[in-house]
Design a protein around this motif. Structure first.
Motif, PDB file in Angstrom:
ATOM      1  N   UNK A   9       0.802  -1.221   0.000  1.00  0.00           N
ATOM      2  CA  UNK A   9       0.000   0.000   0.000  1.00  0.00           C
ATOM      3  C   UNK A   9       0.838   1.275   0.000  1.00  0.00           C
ATOM      4  N   UNK A  10       2.071   1.195   0.515  1.00  0.00           N
ATOM      5  CA  UNK A  10       2.900   2.398   0.571  1.00  0.00           C
ATOM      6  C   UNK A  10       3.270   2.848  -0.846  1.00  0.00           C
ATOM      7  N   UNK A  11       2.978   4.097  -1.150  1.00  0.00           N
ATOM      8  CA  UNK A  11       3.295   4.648  -2.461  1.00  0.00           C
ATOM      9  C   UNK A  11       3.871   6.057  -2.301  1.00  0.00           C
ATOM     10  N   UNK A  12       4.511   6.537  -3.341  1.00  0.00           N
ATOM     11  CA  UNK A  12       4.948   7.927  -3.385  1.00  0.00           C
ATOM     12  C   UNK A  12       3.748   8.797  -3.739  1.00  0.00           C
ATOM     13  N   UNK A  13       3.392   9.703  -2.836  1.00  0.00           N
ATOM     14  CA  UNK A  13       2.239  10.584  -3.041  1.00  0.00           C
ATOM     15  C   UNK A  13       2.736  12.024  -3.146  1.00  0.00           C
ATOM     16  N   UNK A  14       2.580  12.604  -4.328  1.00  0.00           N
ATOM     17  CA  UNK A  14       2.998  13.991  -4.529  1.00  0.00           C
ATOM     18  C   UNK A  14       1.865  14.981  -4.251  1.00  0.00           C
TER      19      UNK A  14
END
Length: 203
Positions: A9-14
């Motif tokens: 679930x961990x993603x890079x969120x800009x």
């Protein structure tokens, strides 16, 4: 959810915002727990953090913006301005450091591994970053990892009275999730993993 579900679930969120339902105390609890319990070579505990909320968070990205303004050509600055302002829009930032004094001490104490301690220090920082990042995601927060060091190092240290021996490694702006990222693309696993079995697998 399992641990691996959380990793997925961990993603890079800009696209982040500043309207969150998580308390500052809970965020600090996450950071403190990770800082205490993440592993490090020889239990050296070389990682350090600075957590910035509110105006302090905004000040960090003001430092980044003005530093970049001095080195990015004016005709190319619009994209830089947009990117940095996307971080300003968040709720807070976490600065990750490694304590060079501790690393140097280990190099002197264990000369056989002298050349390895700077590398192992980076490993410790990476583990800490990933742990906090994943824990923030579980609280419904989005984050990304940025690297404006070393061009902001001196001003950051002066602004928040950071010891000279703390080496800035990364910056993590976080906040509410305004927009989800695109689907993640994966390189073929067969090009990235080898398995050798000495006995038949369990059935």
């Amino acid at each position: 959810m399992t641990f691996l579900d959380n990793v997925k679930k961990r993603r890079t969120i800009y696209a982040i915002g500043n309207e969150i339902t998580v308390s500052q105390d809970r965020i600090l609890e996450i950071v403190e727990t990770a800082l205490l319990h993440c592993p490090s070579a020889f239990n050296s505990q070389t990682s350090r953090v600075v957590v910035l909320f509110g105006a302090y968070h905004t000040k960090l990205w003001s430092i980044v913006m003005e530093t970049l303004r001095r080195i990015v050509p004016p005709e190319a600055f619009a994209a830089t301005d947009e990117k940095v302002n996307s971080f300003v829009a968040g709720y807070g930032s976490i600065l990750y450091f490694e304590d060079d004094a501790t690393v140097r001490g280990l190099m002197e104490t264990y000369p056989t591994y002298s050349d390895k301690f700077p590398v192992w220090s980076q490993h410790a920082s990476a583990i800490l970053q990933f742990t906090i990042w994943t824990a923030l995601e579980l609280e419904g927060l989005g984050a990304s990892l940025q690297h404006y060091n070393p061009i902001i190092d001196a001003e950051v240290k002066a602004e928040w009275d950071v010891p000279d021996d703390w080496q800035l490694i990364a910056q993590m702006p976080f906040g509410s999730v305004v927009a989800q990222p695109d689907a993640k693309q994966f390189a073929p696993i067969e090009n990235r993993m080898k398995v050798f079995r000495s006995i038949p697998p369990c059935r």
